[in-house]
Design an enzyme around this catalytic site. Structure first.
Site, mmCIF file in Angstrom:
data_model
loop_
_atom_site.group_PDB
_atom_site.id
_atom_site.type_symbol
_atom_site.label_atom_id
_atom_site.label_comp_id
_atom_site.label_asym_id
_atom_site.label_seq_id
_atom_site.Cartn_x
_atom_site.Cartn_y
_atom_site.Cartn_z
ATOM 1 N N TRP A 9 0.817 -1.224 0.000
ATOM 2 C CA TRP A 9 0.000 0.000 0.000
ATOM 3 C C TRP A 9 0.846 1.268 0.000
ATOM 4 O O TRP A 9 0.310 2.364 -0.110
ATOM 5 C CB TRP A 9 -0.944 0.002 1.205
ATOM 6 C CG TRP A 9 -2.140 -0.888 1.028
ATOM 7 C CD1 TRP A 9 -2.462 -1.635 -0.076
ATOM 8 C CD2 TRP A 9 -3.197 -1.105 1.975
ATOM 9 N NE1 TRP A 9 -3.641 -2.296 0.131
ATOM 10 C CE2 TRP A 9 -4.117 -1.997 1.388
ATOM 11 C CE3 TRP A 9 -3.444 -0.628 3.271
ATOM 12 C CZ2 TRP A 9 -5.276 -2.424 2.053
ATOM 13 C CZ3 TRP A 9 -4.585 -1.063 3.942
ATOM 14 C CH2 TRP A 9 -5.494 -1.943 3.321
ATOM 15 N N LYS A 10 2.156 1.136 0.207
ATOM 16 C CA LYS A 10 3.038 2.304 0.289
ATOM 17 C C LYS A 10 2.462 3.286 1.333
ATOM 18 O O LYS A 10 1.887 2.832 2.328
ATOM 19 C CB LYS A 10 3.222 2.923 -1.098
ATOM 20 C CG LYS A 10 3.662 1.860 -2.120
ATOM 21 C CD LYS A 10 4.099 2.397 -3.446
ATOM 22 C CE LYS A 10 4.478 1.214 -4.333
ATOM 23 N NZ LYS A 10 4.974 1.623 -5.638
ATOM 24 N N HIS A 96 12.927 -2.250 -1.361
ATOM 25 C CA HIS A 96 12.078 -1.714 -2.431
ATOM 26 C C HIS A 96 12.838 -0.568 -3.117
ATOM 27 O O HIS A 96 13.545 0.197 -2.462
ATOM 28 C CB HIS A 96 10.753 -1.209 -1.840
ATOM 29 C CG HIS A 96 9.755 -0.879 -2.909
ATOM 30 N ND1 HIS A 96 9.841 0.269 -3.655
ATOM 31 C CD2 HIS A 96 8.692 -1.574 -3.388
ATOM 32 C CE1 HIS A 96 8.851 0.271 -4.541
ATOM 33 N NE2 HIS A 96 8.140 -0.839 -4.406
ATOM 34 N N GLU A 166 11.381 -6.400 -9.402
ATOM 35 C CA GLU A 166 10.567 -5.246 -9.783
ATOM 36 C C GLU A 166 11.407 -4.291 -10.624
ATOM 37 O O GLU A 166 12.148 -3.463 -10.072
ATOM 38 C CB GLU A 166 10.084 -4.498 -8.537
ATOM 39 C CG GLU A 166 9.234 -5.324 -7.606
ATOM 40 C CD GLU A 166 8.368 -4.438 -6.726
ATOM 41 O OE1 GLU A 166 7.152 -4.516 -6.851
ATOM 42 O OE2 GLU A 166 8.917 -3.659 -5.943
ATOM 43 N N GLY A 172 4.555 1.670 -11.028
ATOM 44 C CA GLY A 172 3.661 2.825 -11.041
ATOM 45 C C GLY A 172 3.528 3.506 -12.390
ATOM 46 O O GLY A 172 2.975 4.603 -12.479
ATOM 47 N N SER A 212 3.417 -2.577 -12.047
ATOM 48 C CA SER A 212 2.212 -2.406 -12.876
ATOM 49 C C SER A 212 1.424 -3.696 -13.083
ATOM 50 O O SER A 212 0.828 -3.890 -14.145
ATOM 51 C CB SER A 212 2.573 -1.747 -14.213
ATOM 52 O OG SER A 212 3.058 -0.435 -13.999
ATOM 53 N N GLY A 233 1.325 -2.739 -6.215
ATOM 54 C CA GLY A 233 1.198 -1.418 -5.604
ATOM 55 C C GLY A 233 -0.167 -0.813 -5.907
ATOM 56 O O GLY A 233 -1.165 -1.116 -5.256
ATOM 57 N N GLY A 234 -0.220 0.014 -6.929
ATOM 58 C CA GLY A 234 -1.432 0.784 -7.255
ATOM 59 C C GLY A 234 -2.708 -0.044 -7.296
ATOM 60 O O GLY A 234 -3.739 0.361 -6.741
HETATM 61 P P1 PGA Z 1 2.847 -0.780 -8.871
HETATM 62 O O1 PGA Z 1 3.908 -0.873 -7.672
HETATM 63 O O2 PGA Z 1 2.055 -2.057 -8.857
HETATM 64 O O3 PGA Z 1 2.021 0.429 -8.549
HETATM 65 O O4 PGA Z 1 3.639 -0.634 -10.138
HETATM 66 C C1 PGA Z 1 4.570 -2.079 -7.383
HETATM 67 C C2 PGA Z 1 5.524 -1.893 -6.230
HETATM 68 O O5 PGA Z 1 6.098 -0.809 -6.086
HETATM 69 O O6 PGA Z 1 5.718 -2.810 -5.430
#
Ligand code: PGA
Length: 250
Positions: A9-10, A96, A166, A172, A212, A233-234
């Site tokens: 979730w950051k 990360h 990643e 993102g 993504s 993430g998103g």
């Molecule tokens: P994202 O982020 O799915 O929004 O690209 C992935 C992450 O940073 O772990």
């Protein structure tokens, strides 16, 4: 091995977001509905205790996004791996790219954090990934090999370590590598781990892809050889889309 689908979730979410555990369970059902998938949510630290309480008995794991490598001490603003575990985290993300780029987490720091995570009895999700410039100049494998050798401790096992590949340029951005590129890099990582740890350990270390991942591409990515899960993430912020990714895995 069960696919590990993890939400990162950051820095998003107030206390009301703890209820998303229940929303997710309503959408995906209990573990009998997804026997081949392990689900993990890594919220900001203030949510870990309430979410781990809600997740109790629900086959949803709660993790942290970072920790300090020391056990305790004068490190204002930091949380140790023991503290994350004490709050209810059973996984901790380390390395990360946002931390590597913005907070000075070098390979050496990531290595020390991973060792602290092992000492706390928690699973480390060690993130690695190349920049676009490194990929375009043909250095992606060399960068990944260096990150693996310097960030992953010798004491890594399939029980205490997950590796998340990643590519920085995919995080993102809505852009993902081709399926072939993901498959090639995951094969390269597996080979690298096999040379270092032997096949019995390396074959059982979960390799997640991140960058993504969304409902539309999850099924294809998760079907690739050597892709044992996803770090999302998103698309993990809304339970409706995260649930679709969990379902695509299993
Ligand atoms: P994202 O982020 O799915 O929004 O690209 C992935 C992450 O940073 O772990």
């Amino acid at each position: 091995m069960r696919k590990l689908i993890a939400a990162n979730w950051k820095m998003h979410g107030d206390m009301s977001w703890a209820a998303k555990v229940d929303t997710l369970v309503d959408l995906i059902g209990d573990d009998t509905a997804h026997p081949n998938v392990e689900v993990l949510i890594c919220p900001p630290a203030h949510l870990i205790p309430s979410m781990s309480d809600r997740a109790e008995g629900k086959d949803i794991h709660i993790g942290a996004q970072n920790c300090h490598f020391a056990e305790s001490g004068a490190y204002t603003g930091e949380m140790s791996a023991d503290m994350c575990a004490n709050a209810g985290a059973d996984h901790i993300i380390t390395g990360h790219s946002e931390r590597r780029e913005m907070f000075g987490d070098t390979n050496d720091v990531v290595h020390r954090k991973a060792e602290a995570i092992y000492s706390s009895g928690v699973i480390a999700i060690i993130c690695i990934g190349e920049s676009l410039q490194q990929r375009e100049s043909g250095q992606a494998e060399a960068v990944i090999a260096k990150q693996l050798s310097e960030s992953v401790p010798d004491s890594a096992t399939s029980m205490n370590t997950v590796i998340a590949y990643e590519p920085i340029w995919a995080i993102g951005t809505g852009i993902t590598p081709t399926l072939n590129d993901i498959s090639d890099m995951h094969g390269f990582i597996r080979k690298n781990l096999t040379e270092r740890f032997g096949a019995r350990t390396a074959d059982n270390i979960a390799l997640q892809y991140g960058g993504s991942v969304k409902p539309a591409n999850a099924k294809d990515i998760l079907a690739l050889p050597n892709v044992d899960g996803a770090l999302v993430g998103g698309a993990s912020l809304e339970m409706s889309s995260f649930a679709k990714i969990v379902q695509a895995a299993g």
